[in-house]
Motif scaffolding. Structure first.
Motif, PDB file in Angstrom:
ATOM      1  N   GLY A  57     -13.386  -3.786   9.228  1.00  0.00           N
ATOM      2  CA  GLY A  57     -12.630  -5.018   9.053  1.00  0.00           C
ATOM      3  C   GLY A  57     -13.085  -6.187   9.897  1.00  0.00           C
ATOM      4  N   SER A  58     -13.750  -5.885  11.014  1.00  0.00           N
ATOM      5  CA  SER A  58     -14.234  -6.970  11.866  1.00  0.00           C
ATOM      6  C   SER A  58     -15.174  -6.412  12.929  1.00  0.00           C
ATOM      7  CB  SER A  58     -13.076  -7.695  12.551  1.00  0.00           C
ATOM      8  OG  SER A  58     -12.536  -6.900  13.581  1.00  0.00           O
ATOM      9  N   PHE A  59     -15.968  -7.302  13.481  1.00  0.00           N
ATOM     10  CA  PHE A  59     -16.808  -6.927  14.621  1.00  0.00           C
ATOM     11  C   PHE A  59     -15.930  -6.575  15.816  1.00  0.00           C
ATOM     12  CE2 PHE A  59     -19.827  -9.180  12.017  1.00  0.00           C
ATOM     13  CZ  PHE A  59     -21.029  -8.532  12.257  1.00  0.00           C
ATOM     14  N   TYR A  60     -14.765  -7.213  15.937  1.00  0.00           N
ATOM     15  CA  TYR A  60     -13.891  -7.003  17.084  1.00  0.00           C
ATOM     16  C   TYR A  60     -13.366  -5.570  17.166  1.00  0.00           C
ATOM     17  CZ  TYR A  60     -14.002 -12.068  17.432  1.00  0.00           C
ATOM     18  OH  TYR A  60     -14.419 -13.368  17.546  1.00  0.00           O
ATOM     19  N   ILE A  61     -12.941  -5.012  16.058  1.00  0.00           N
ATOM     20  CA  ILE A  61     -12.414  -3.646  16.090  1.00  0.00           C
ATOM     21  C   ILE A  61     -13.535  -2.642  16.313  1.00  0.00           C
ATOM     22  CG2 ILE A  61     -12.411  -3.263  13.574  1.00  0.00           C
ATOM     23  CD1 ILE A  61      -9.800  -2.009  16.132  1.00  0.00           C
ATOM     24  N   VAL A  62     -14.685  -2.886  15.736  1.00  0.00           N
ATOM     25  CA  VAL A  62     -15.824  -1.996  15.961  1.00  0.00           C
ATOM     26  C   VAL A  62     -16.242  -2.047  17.432  1.00  0.00           C
ATOM     27  CG1 VAL A  62     -18.258  -1.587  15.400  1.00  0.00           C
ATOM     28  CG2 VAL A  62     -16.599  -1.997  13.566  1.00  0.00           C
ATOM     29  N   GLU A  63     -16.200  -3.229  18.022  1.00  0.00           N
ATOM     30  CA  GLU A  63     -16.509  -3.354  19.445  1.00  0.00           C
ATOM     31  C   GLU A  63     -15.523  -2.542  20.291  1.00  0.00           C
ATOM     32  OE1 GLU A  63     -17.265  -6.886  22.686  1.00  0.00           O
ATOM     33  OE2 GLU A  63     -15.580  -7.130  21.295  1.00  0.00           O
ATOM     34  N   GLN A  64     -14.228  -2.632  19.974  1.00  0.00           N
ATOM     35  CA  GLN A  64     -13.228  -1.846  20.712  1.00  0.00           C
ATOM     36  C   GLN A  64     -13.530  -0.357  20.611  1.00  0.00           C
ATOM     37  OE1 GLN A  64      -8.997  -2.495  20.168  1.00  0.00           O
ATOM     38  NE2 GLN A  64      -9.339  -4.662  19.722  1.00  0.00           N
ATOM     39  N   ALA A  65     -13.899   0.102  19.420  1.00  0.00           N
ATOM     40  CA  ALA A  65     -14.207   1.521  19.213  1.00  0.00           C
ATOM     41  C   ALA A  65     -15.445   1.933  20.018  1.00  0.00           C
ATOM     42  CB  ALA A  65     -14.408   1.797  17.729  1.00  0.00           C
ATOM     43  N   ILE A  66     -16.489   1.118  19.976  1.00  0.00           N
ATOM     44  CA  ILE A  66     -17.712   1.439  20.719  1.00  0.00           C
ATOM     45  C   ILE A  66     -17.438   1.513  22.219  1.00  0.00           C
ATOM     46  CG2 ILE A  66     -19.980   0.543  21.387  1.00  0.00           C
ATOM     47  CD1 ILE A  66     -20.234  -0.470  18.461  1.00  0.00           C
ATOM     48  N   ILE A  67     -16.677   0.571  22.734  1.00  0.00           N
ATOM     49  CA  ILE A  67     -16.339   0.585  24.161  1.00  0.00           C
ATOM     50  C   ILE A  67     -15.563   1.850  24.509  1.00  0.00           C
ATOM     51  CG2 ILE A  67     -14.899  -0.535  25.926  1.00  0.00           C
ATOM     52  CD1 ILE A  67     -15.740  -3.242  24.599  1.00  0.00           C
ATOM     53  N   TYR A  68     -14.590   2.214  23.682  1.00  0.00           N
ATOM     54  CA  TYR A  68     -13.789   3.411  23.948  1.00  0.00           C
ATOM     55  C   TYR A  68     -14.650   4.673  23.909  1.00  0.00           C
ATOM     56  CZ  TYR A  68     -10.354   7.099  23.461  1.00  0.00           C
ATOM     57  OH  TYR A  68      -9.635   8.246  23.651  1.00  0.00           O
TER      58      TYR A  68
ATOM     59  N   LEU B 172       0.845  -1.199   0.000  1.00  0.00           N
ATOM     60  CA  LEU B 172       0.000   0.000   0.000  1.00  0.00           C
ATOM     61  C   LEU B 172       0.877   1.244   0.000  1.00  0.00           C
ATOM     62  CD1 LEU B 172      -2.597  -1.168   2.665  1.00  0.00           C
ATOM     63  CD2 LEU B 172      -2.975  -1.002   0.180  1.00  0.00           C
ATOM     64  N   SER B 173       0.486   2.235  -0.781  1.00  0.00           N
ATOM     65  CA  SER B 173       1.333   3.420  -0.931  1.00  0.00           C
ATOM     66  C   SER B 173       1.204   4.405   0.232  1.00  0.00           C
ATOM     67  CB  SER B 173       1.005   4.129  -2.247  1.00  0.00           C
ATOM     68  OG  SER B 173      -0.347   4.556  -2.253  1.00  0.00           O
ATOM     69  N   GLN B 174       0.133   4.335   0.973  1.00  0.00           N
ATOM     70  CA  GLN B 174      -0.073   5.278   2.075  1.00  0.00           C
ATOM     71  C   GLN B 174       0.740   4.840   3.301  1.00  0.00           C
ATOM     72  OE1 GLN B 174      -2.561   3.463   0.633  1.00  0.00           O
ATOM     73  NE2 GLN B 174      -3.934   4.884  -0.388  1.00  0.00           N
ATOM     74  N   GLU B 175       0.896   5.792   4.235  1.00  0.00           N
ATOM     75  CA  GLU B 175       1.596   5.469   5.481  1.00  0.00           C
ATOM     76  C   GLU B 175       0.820   4.404   6.245  1.00  0.00           C
ATOM     77  OE1 GLU B 175       3.182   8.653   7.925  1.00  0.00           O
ATOM     78  OE2 GLU B 175       2.851  10.031   6.244  1.00  0.00           O
ATOM     79  N   LYS B 176       1.566   3.531   6.932  1.00  0.00           N
ATOM     80  CA  LYS B 176       0.976   2.414   7.653  1.00  0.00           C
ATOM     81  C   LYS B 176       1.537   2.346   9.064  1.00  0.00           C
ATOM     82  CE  LYS B 176       2.582   0.052   4.124  1.00  0.00           C
ATOM     83  NZ  LYS B 176       2.745   1.166   3.216  1.00  0.00           N
ATOM     84  N   TYR B 177       0.669   1.990  10.005  1.00  0.00           N
ATOM     85  CA  TYR B 177       1.042   1.874  11.410  1.00  0.00           C
ATOM     86  C   TYR B 177       0.396   0.621  11.990  1.00  0.00           C
ATOM     87  CZ  TYR B 177       1.825   6.843  10.530  1.00  0.00           C
ATOM     88  OH  TYR B 177       2.237   8.041   9.993  1.00  0.00           O
ATOM     89  N   ALA B 178       0.984   0.079  13.048  1.00  0.00           N
ATOM     90  CA  ALA B 178       0.416  -1.078  13.740  1.00  0.00           C
ATOM     91  C   ALA B 178       0.311  -0.751  15.227  1.00  0.00           C
ATOM     92  CB  ALA B 178       1.282  -2.312  13.532  1.00  0.00           C
ATOM     93  N   TYR B 179      -0.757  -1.260  15.843  1.00  0.00           N
ATOM     94  CA  TYR B 179      -1.042  -0.974  17.250  1.00  0.00           C
ATOM     95  C   TYR B 179      -1.567  -2.234  17.942  1.00  0.00           C
ATOM     96  CZ  TYR B 179      -1.426   3.655  15.090  1.00  0.00           C
ATOM     97  OH  TYR B 179      -1.211   4.781  14.345  1.00  0.00           O
ATOM     98  N   ALA B 180      -1.422  -2.258  19.248  1.00  0.00           N
ATOM     99  CA  ALA B 180      -1.996  -3.346  20.040  1.00  0.00           C
ATOM    100  C   ALA B 180      -3.456  -3.065  20.383  1.00  0.00           C
ATOM    101  CB  ALA B 180      -1.195  -3.541  21.321  1.00  0.00           C
ATOM    102  N   GLU B 181      -3.824  -1.795  20.495  1.00  0.00           N
ATOM    103  CA  GLU B 181      -5.165  -1.410  20.945  1.00  0.00           C
ATOM    104  C   GLU B 181      -5.749  -0.311  20.054  1.00  0.00           C
ATOM    105  OE1 GLU B 181      -6.830  -2.700  23.579  1.00  0.00           O
ATOM    106  OE2 GLU B 181      -5.168  -4.037  24.142  1.00  0.00           O
ATOM    107  N   PHE B 182      -7.065  -0.311  19.938  1.00  0.00           N
ATOM    108  CA  PHE B 182      -7.761   0.718  19.173  1.00  0.00           C
ATOM    109  C   PHE B 182      -7.440   2.117  19.690  1.00  0.00           C
ATOM    110  CE2 PHE B 182     -11.267   3.722  19.092  1.00  0.00           C
ATOM    111  CZ  PHE B 182     -11.399   3.913  17.720  1.00  0.00           C
ATOM    112  N   VAL B 183      -7.442   2.294  21.005  1.00  0.00           N
ATOM    113  CA  VAL B 183      -7.239   3.613  21.591  1.00  0.00           C
ATOM    114  C   VAL B 183      -5.929   4.248  21.108  1.00  0.00           C
ATOM    115  CG1 VAL B 183      -6.243   2.707  23.731  1.00  0.00           C
ATOM    116  CG2 VAL B 183      -7.306   4.962  23.712  1.00  0.00           C
ATOM    117  N   ASP B 184      -4.886   3.453  20.945  1.00  0.00           N
ATOM    118  CA  ASP B 184      -3.600   3.989  20.478  1.00  0.00           C
ATOM    119  C   ASP B 184      -3.701   4.489  19.037  1.00  0.00           C
ATOM    120  OD1 ASP B 184      -2.399   3.320  22.957  1.00  0.00           O
ATOM    121  OD2 ASP B 184      -2.093   1.269  22.239  1.00  0.00           O
ATOM    122  N   ALA B 185      -4.388   3.737  18.209  1.00  0.00           N
ATOM    123  CA  ALA B 185      -4.599   4.167  16.816  1.00  0.00           C
ATOM    124  C   ALA B 185      -5.415   5.446  16.779  1.00  0.00           C
ATOM    125  CB  ALA B 185      -5.301   3.059  16.022  1.00  0.00           C
TER     126      ALA B 185
END
Length: 125
Positions: free
Chosen positions: A108-119, A76-89
């Motif tokens: 991308g998944s129910f799991y990441i959306v769940e992390q966002a909703i909780i945050y 992918l041509s855009q900048e890319k980052y990796a994180y352990a938790e949604f909050v950090d991203a």
């Protein structure tokens, strides 16, 4: 927030985004189980992406780390980052976003959306 996690739903999401936000690009927060084709998903989303933020799924049976996803999507041509938790991203994106021309897309998944909703629920509380 969108739980799209296969090529068909990601294509629909991308087309809907372009239609609703024709002059915006997205900082994309994505998390995907290891048996999903994250490379294909990101290829489809790439036309609306300004940056990529890959977040670990570590509590699922088919877990995958943000680093794993980043490596799979190295082309992918855009900048890319990796994180352990949604909050950090999220905090990183907030520090770099141009609110007039950009937004945040979590998918991308129910799991990441769940992390966002909780945050976001904790922020309101």
């Amino acid at each position: 927030l969108d739980v799209a996690h296969n090529p068909q739903s990601i294509l629909h999401l991308t087309n809907s985004f372009k239609h609703k936000h024709p002059h915006k690009k997205a900082h994309i927060v994505v998390s995907s189980l290891y048996d999903k084709d994250v490379t294909k998903l990101c290829d489809i989303l790439s036309e609306i992406a300004v940056t990529w933020h890959f977040v670990d799924i570590c509590h699922a049976y088919r877990e995958q780390t943000g680093v794993d996803m980043l490596e799979k999507c190295h082309n992918l041509s855009q900048e890319k980052y990796a994180y352990a938790e949604f909050v950090d991203a999220y905090k990183h994106i907030v520090s770099i976003i141009d609110n007039t021309a950009e937004c945040i897309l979590v998918t991308g998944s129910f799991y990441i959306v769940e992390q966002a909703i909780i945050y976001f629920t904790k922020l309101k509380g």
